[in-house]
Design a protein around this motif. Structure first.
Motif, short mmCIF file in Angstrom:
data_model
loop_
_atom_site.label_atom_id
_atom_site.label_comp_id
_atom_site.label_asym_id
_atom_site.label_seq_id
_atom_site.Cartn_x
_atom_site.Cartn_y
_atom_site.Cartn_z
N ALA A 142 72.47 98.91 -68.28
CA ALA A 142 71.07 98.63 -67.87
C ALA A 142 70.88 98.94 -66.28
O ALA A 142 70.04 99.12 -65.77
CB ALA A 142 70.80 97.02 -68.19
N THR A 143 72.27 98.62 -65.44
CA THR A 143 71.93 98.95 -64.07
C THR A 143 71.80 100.28 -63.70
O THR A 143 70.98 100.71 -62.86
CB THR A 143 73.49 98.48 -63.60
OG1 THR A 143 73.93 97.07 -64.05
CG2 THR A 143 73.57 98.38 -61.86
N LYS A 144 72.44 101.14 -64.45
CA LYS A 144 72.23 102.30 -64.15
C LYS A 144 70.59 103.01 -64.39
O LYS A 144 69.99 103.70 -63.41
CB LYS A 144 72.99 103.42 -64.94
CG LYS A 144 74.48 103.50 -64.33
CD LYS A 144 75.21 104.66 -64.75
CE LYS A 144 76.46 104.68 -64.08
NZ LYS A 144 77.13 106.00 -64.03
N ALA B 70 68.07 104.36 -61.55
CA ALA B 70 67.20 105.40 -61.78
C ALA B 70 65.78 105.13 -61.89
O ALA B 70 64.92 105.74 -60.98
CB ALA B 70 67.53 106.16 -63.16
N ALA B 71 65.29 104.02 -62.32
CA ALA B 71 63.69 103.61 -62.29
C ALA B 71 63.27 103.30 -60.90
O ALA B 71 62.11 103.81 -60.35
CB ALA B 71 63.63 102.36 -63.24
N ALA C 17 73.19 106.63 -74.92
CA ALA C 17 71.97 105.92 -74.71
C ALA C 17 71.30 105.60 -73.45
O ALA C 17 70.32 105.88 -73.05
CB ALA C 17 71.99 104.40 -75.58
N THR C 18 72.37 105.45 -72.40
CA THR C 18 72.15 105.44 -70.92
C THR C 18 71.56 106.67 -70.60
O THR C 18 70.62 106.53 -69.78
CB THR C 18 73.48 104.88 -70.25
OG1 THR C 18 74.31 103.93 -70.84
CG2 THR C 18 73.24 104.47 -68.91
N ARG C 19 72.16 107.77 -70.80
CA ARG C 19 71.84 109.03 -70.20
C ARG C 19 70.22 109.45 -70.75
O ARG C 19 69.35 109.78 -70.13
CB ARG C 19 72.65 110.10 -70.58
CG ARG C 19 72.29 111.45 -70.22
CD ARG C 19 72.58 111.81 -68.58
NE ARG C 19 73.69 110.88 -68.28
CZ ARG C 19 74.90 111.61 -68.31
NH1 ARG C 19 75.14 112.72 -68.74
NH2 ARG C 19 75.95 111.00 -67.70
N ARG C 20 69.94 108.93 -72.13
CA ARG C 20 68.72 109.22 -72.62
C ARG C 20 67.66 108.45 -71.83
O ARG C 20 66.50 108.63 -71.80
CB ARG C 20 68.56 108.86 -74.05
CG ARG C 20 69.42 110.11 -75.08
CD ARG C 20 68.94 109.57 -76.30
NE ARG C 20 69.70 110.50 -77.03
CZ ARG C 20 69.82 110.84 -78.70
NH1 ARG C 20 69.26 109.53 -79.40
NH2 ARG C 20 70.64 111.62 -79.01
N ALA C 21 67.98 107.10 -71.69
CA ALA C 21 67.23 106.05 -71.03
C ALA C 21 66.95 106.75 -69.64
O ALA C 21 65.82 106.73 -69.26
CB ALA C 21 67.73 104.73 -70.99
N GLN C 22 67.81 106.88 -68.85
CA GLN C 22 67.66 107.52 -67.56
C GLN C 22 66.89 108.63 -67.55
O GLN C 22 65.68 108.72 -66.72
CB GLN C 22 68.91 107.92 -66.87
CG GLN C 22 69.72 106.85 -66.41
CD GLN C 22 71.06 107.47 -66.05
OE1 GLN C 22 71.89 107.99 -66.50
NE2 GLN C 22 71.68 106.86 -64.66
#
Lengths: 94, 194
Positions: B109-111, B115-116, A61-66
């Motif tokens: 959430a931090t990563k 990125a954002a 999920a983290t990679r997809r969100a990024q």
């Protein structure tokens, strides 16, 4: 000497609460003459209950969100740049 | 301590042993057990953590010879070094409860926020450069430079100009910013004239 190997690896099954699970992972291995790099990522688990085997994917999920955030912001930037350019062109014509 | 080729001293063994220990410890971090962690039970629920593991290591060494200026004999020396790193990131947790298996993804959430923020800064910078080139050019003029004076070529900033299509290119300023009134220093010294 330098090599790159990508493969899907199944580990030994785990028994918990009458459920048999087989972890599946992707392994990337880069071997250099004086070093190496290994990357392991969980992909799925194969759940066997009775006679049925079900594959449950493990989403990152983290990679997809990024990736989603980065691509959407870049798309917004391109749109904004195009809009600015069109606006300035129209203004220069007037 | 100097060591010759083929001669291994106590320090040499210690270095090799330490390197082996580091490599072994790093290799242990990339084992499959680290990807699918040990299951832990709480009542009738079992949770298995899943992590992404990345590991890199490298080592190098070399030997060389040197001849002293005053002495006839040649001394031989060598050295070695190595380094590595391992990184783990939780991806999801497998939850087994009452005969059902489900995967709960873990979002860092931090990563995502980093990125954002980084992308916002990058896109915002280029949009500002694109939209306000003239204003930036005026602002980039050094305040100590008197009006009418020629800007030193080295200090002339470049600006982004539109090429063909959406292509951007760097273009130096052709005209320095001047006013009609020539300052006294420019009247006196020709080097300061346009």
């Amino acid at each position: 000497m330098t090599s790159l190997r990508l493969n899907e690896v199944r580990e030994s099954p785990i028994w918990r609460l009458d459920v048999e699970m087989t972890p599946v992972m992707h392994v990337a291995r880069v071997t250099l003459p004086r070093g190496s790099f290994v990357w392991r990522r969980p992909v799925a688990i194969e759940v066997r209950q009775g006679d049925t085997v079900r594959r449950v994917r493990i989403p990152d999920a983290t990679r997809r969100a990024q990736i989603g955030v980065i691509l959407s912001e870049l798309a917004l930037g391109v749109l904004a740049a195009s809009a600015t350019r069109i606006y300035s062109q129209r203004r220069s014509r007037q | 301590m100097s060591t010759g080729i083929g001669e291994r001293t106590v320090d040499g063994y210690a270095t090799a042993k330490t390197t082996d220990q580091i490599m072994e410890r790093l290799a242990r971090a990339a084992q499959p057990d680290a990807v699918f962690g040990q299951p832990f039970e709480r009542g009738d629920t079992v949770v298995i953590p899943c992590c992404e593991i990345a590991l890199g290591m490298g080592a190098g060494g070399g030997t060389g010879t040197a001849q002293a200026a005053q002495k006839q004999e040649t001394s031989v020396g060598g050295g070695m070094g190595g380094g590595g790193g391992a990184r783990g990131r939780p991806v999801a947790a497998i939850v087994i409860s009452r005969g059902t298996v489900r995967v709960e993804p873990i979002v860092d959430a931090t990563k995502v926020a980093m990125a954002a923020l980084t992308t916002t800064g990058f896109v915002g910078f280029w949009l500002l450069r694109l939209a306000g080139g003239t204003q930036m050019r005026m602002r980039m003029r050094p305040p100590w430079l008197a009006r009418g004076m020629r800007m030193p070529l080295r200090m002339r900033p470049f600006r982004l100009a539109r090429g063909r299509g959406m292509r951007m290119r760097l273009q130096p300023f052709r005209r320095p910013m001047t006013t009609t009134r020539t300052p006294a220093i420019a009247r006196r010294f020709p080097a300061f004239r346009r």
